[in-house]
Write a protein that holds these residues in place. Structure first.
Motif, mmCIF file in Angstrom:
data_model
loop_
_atom_site.group_PDB
_atom_site.id
_atom_site.type_symbol
_atom_site.label_atom_id
_atom_site.label_comp_id
_atom_site.label_asym_id
_atom_site.label_seq_id
_atom_site.Cartn_x
_atom_site.Cartn_y
_atom_site.Cartn_z
ATOM 1 N N ASN A 15 0.828 -1.209 0.000
ATOM 2 C CA ASN A 15 0.000 0.000 0.000
ATOM 3 C C ASN A 15 0.856 1.250 0.000
ATOM 4 O O ASN A 15 0.534 2.240 -0.663
ATOM 5 C CB ASN A 15 -0.922 0.007 1.224
ATOM 6 N N TRP A 18 2.166 1.834 -3.418
ATOM 7 C CA TRP A 18 1.103 2.240 -4.332
ATOM 8 C C TRP A 18 0.656 3.668 -4.072
ATOM 9 O O TRP A 18 0.427 4.427 -5.021
ATOM 10 C CB TRP A 18 -0.072 1.261 -4.237
ATOM 11 N N THR A 19 0.522 4.059 -2.797
ATOM 12 C CA THR A 19 0.095 5.440 -2.528
ATOM 13 C C THR A 19 1.198 6.409 -2.932
ATOM 14 O O THR A 19 0.904 7.493 -3.431
ATOM 15 C CB THR A 19 -0.238 5.658 -1.041
ATOM 16 N N LYS A 21 3.197 6.086 -5.369
ATOM 17 C CA LYS A 21 3.154 6.209 -6.823
ATOM 18 C C LYS A 21 1.976 7.083 -7.249
ATOM 19 O O LYS A 21 2.099 7.914 -8.148
ATOM 20 C CB LYS A 21 3.028 4.820 -7.449
ATOM 21 N N THR A 22 0.820 6.896 -6.589
ATOM 22 C CA THR A 22 -0.341 7.706 -6.924
ATOM 23 C C THR A 22 -0.055 9.172 -6.656
ATOM 24 O O THR A 22 -0.413 10.040 -7.457
ATOM 25 C CB THR A 22 -1.561 7.258 -6.077
ATOM 26 N N PRO A 50 -6.779 3.683 -5.695
ATOM 27 C CA PRO A 50 -5.530 2.913 -5.576
ATOM 28 C C PRO A 50 -5.736 1.412 -5.765
ATOM 29 O O PRO A 50 -6.822 0.885 -5.545
ATOM 30 C CB PRO A 50 -5.056 3.231 -4.158
ATOM 31 N N THR A 51 -4.659 0.781 -6.168
ATOM 32 C CA THR A 51 -4.677 -0.667 -6.375
ATOM 33 C C THR A 51 -4.897 -1.387 -5.049
ATOM 34 O O THR A 51 -4.440 -0.942 -4.006
ATOM 35 C CB THR A 51 -3.335 -1.108 -6.958
ATOM 36 N N LYS B 60 5.455 -2.806 -7.259
ATOM 37 C CA LYS B 60 5.327 -2.057 -8.513
ATOM 38 C C LYS B 60 4.933 -2.980 -9.656
ATOM 39 O O LYS B 60 4.058 -2.655 -10.455
ATOM 40 C CB LYS B 60 6.650 -1.361 -8.839
ATOM 41 N N GLN B 63 1.290 -4.102 -9.416
ATOM 42 C CA GLN B 63 0.360 -3.031 -9.797
ATOM 43 C C GLN B 63 0.286 -2.919 -11.314
ATOM 44 O O GLN B 63 -0.807 -2.820 -11.887
ATOM 45 C CB GLN B 63 0.834 -1.714 -9.189
ATOM 46 N N GLN B 67 -2.948 -3.541 -13.674
ATOM 47 C CA GLN B 67 -3.430 -2.466 -14.547
ATOM 48 C C GLN B 67 -3.479 -2.928 -15.993
ATOM 49 O O GLN B 67 -4.397 -2.573 -16.731
ATOM 50 C CB GLN B 67 -2.519 -1.245 -14.417
#
Lengths: 104, 130
Positions: A15, A18-19, A21-22, A50-51, B60, B63, B67
């Motif tokens: 997480n 991912w955050t 990256k967002t 988010p993923t 990464k 993800q 996607q």
């Protein structure tokens, strides 16, 4: 088999990545847009939620990481034993590192 | 405010790295015990850092894979795909994923059946239209 990673811990790490990256993507968007367009940006970021990960996928990731660690230790142990050392030292890890990284 | 946010993330990262190191040490030590060897502390830190970076890279990859499949949720296939470089690891993970599927309560199967029905319905609709 008793020792493995905690899926919650792995989830937290994922997480975080991912955050981060967002946030980075949002920054890029904001740089290229005017004030009026920011509202639009917010709208799209809601779409880009988010993923997430399934619990089974997390358990499988834990297993992959566990295999990575055990491989590192076992390969270093083989070198250490061949050299007759009682402790795994830096030189042993150095020897196995290139192939280990190529294998994962 | 932005900088504060980034600092928070960094702090959280350090915290997670320490927690990660703790569970890694128990794994590595039990592994070393089977070989009747010890691991020196700096090397333990090395392996921990290495594995943490590997985990971040894995995040990464997962993800991106999800996607690419137009999904927001990472599933088991993505993880197996992440290990495709090494056939042995991929095979190990595949059998592990089969074990997990078997352990899953029956609710999962029902859901799968339900979603299949929905897909069938869609197909019929399309055929009707054409």
């Amino acid at each position: 088999m008793s020792h493995t990673f905690d899926p919650d811990l792995i989830h937290a790490i994922f997480n975080l990545v991912w955050t981060r990256k967002t946030l980075a993507e949002d920054d890029v968007k904001r740089e290229g847009t005017e004030d009026l367009e920011i509202k639009e940006g917010v709208g799209t970021s809601k779409k880009n939620r988010p993923t997430t990960a399934k619990s089974n996928a997390l358990k499988l990731s834990c297993e992959l990481l566990r295999i990575f660690v055990t491989e590192a230790v076992q390969r270093a142990a083989i070198i250490a034993e061949a050299e007759g050392a009682g402790k795994i030292e830096g030189t042993h890890l150095e020897r196995i590192l290139p192939q280990l990284l190529l294998d994962f | 405010m932005e900088e504060g946010n980034e600092n928070d993330l960094e702090e959280e990262r350090d915290l997670l790295r320490d927690r990660f190191r703790l569970s890694l040490i128990s794994i590595a030590e039990s592994e070393a015990k089977t070989c009747e060897l010890e691991i020196s502390q700096p090397i333990m830190a090395c392996i921990s850092d290495l594995t943490f970076k590997f985990a971040e890279q894995l995040a990464k990859d997962l993800q991106l894979f999800a996607q690419h499949a137009d999904r927001k949720t990472v599933n088991m296939d993505d993880v197996i795909l992440a290990a495709h470089r090494n056939e042995h690891v991929a095979t190990l993970l595949r059998s592990f994923s089969n074990d997990l599927k078997e352990k899953e309560p029956q609710g999962g199967r029902k859901r799968k059946k339900a979603s299949k029905k929905k897909q069938d319905d869609v197909v019929i609709d399309v055929m009707d239209v054409s």
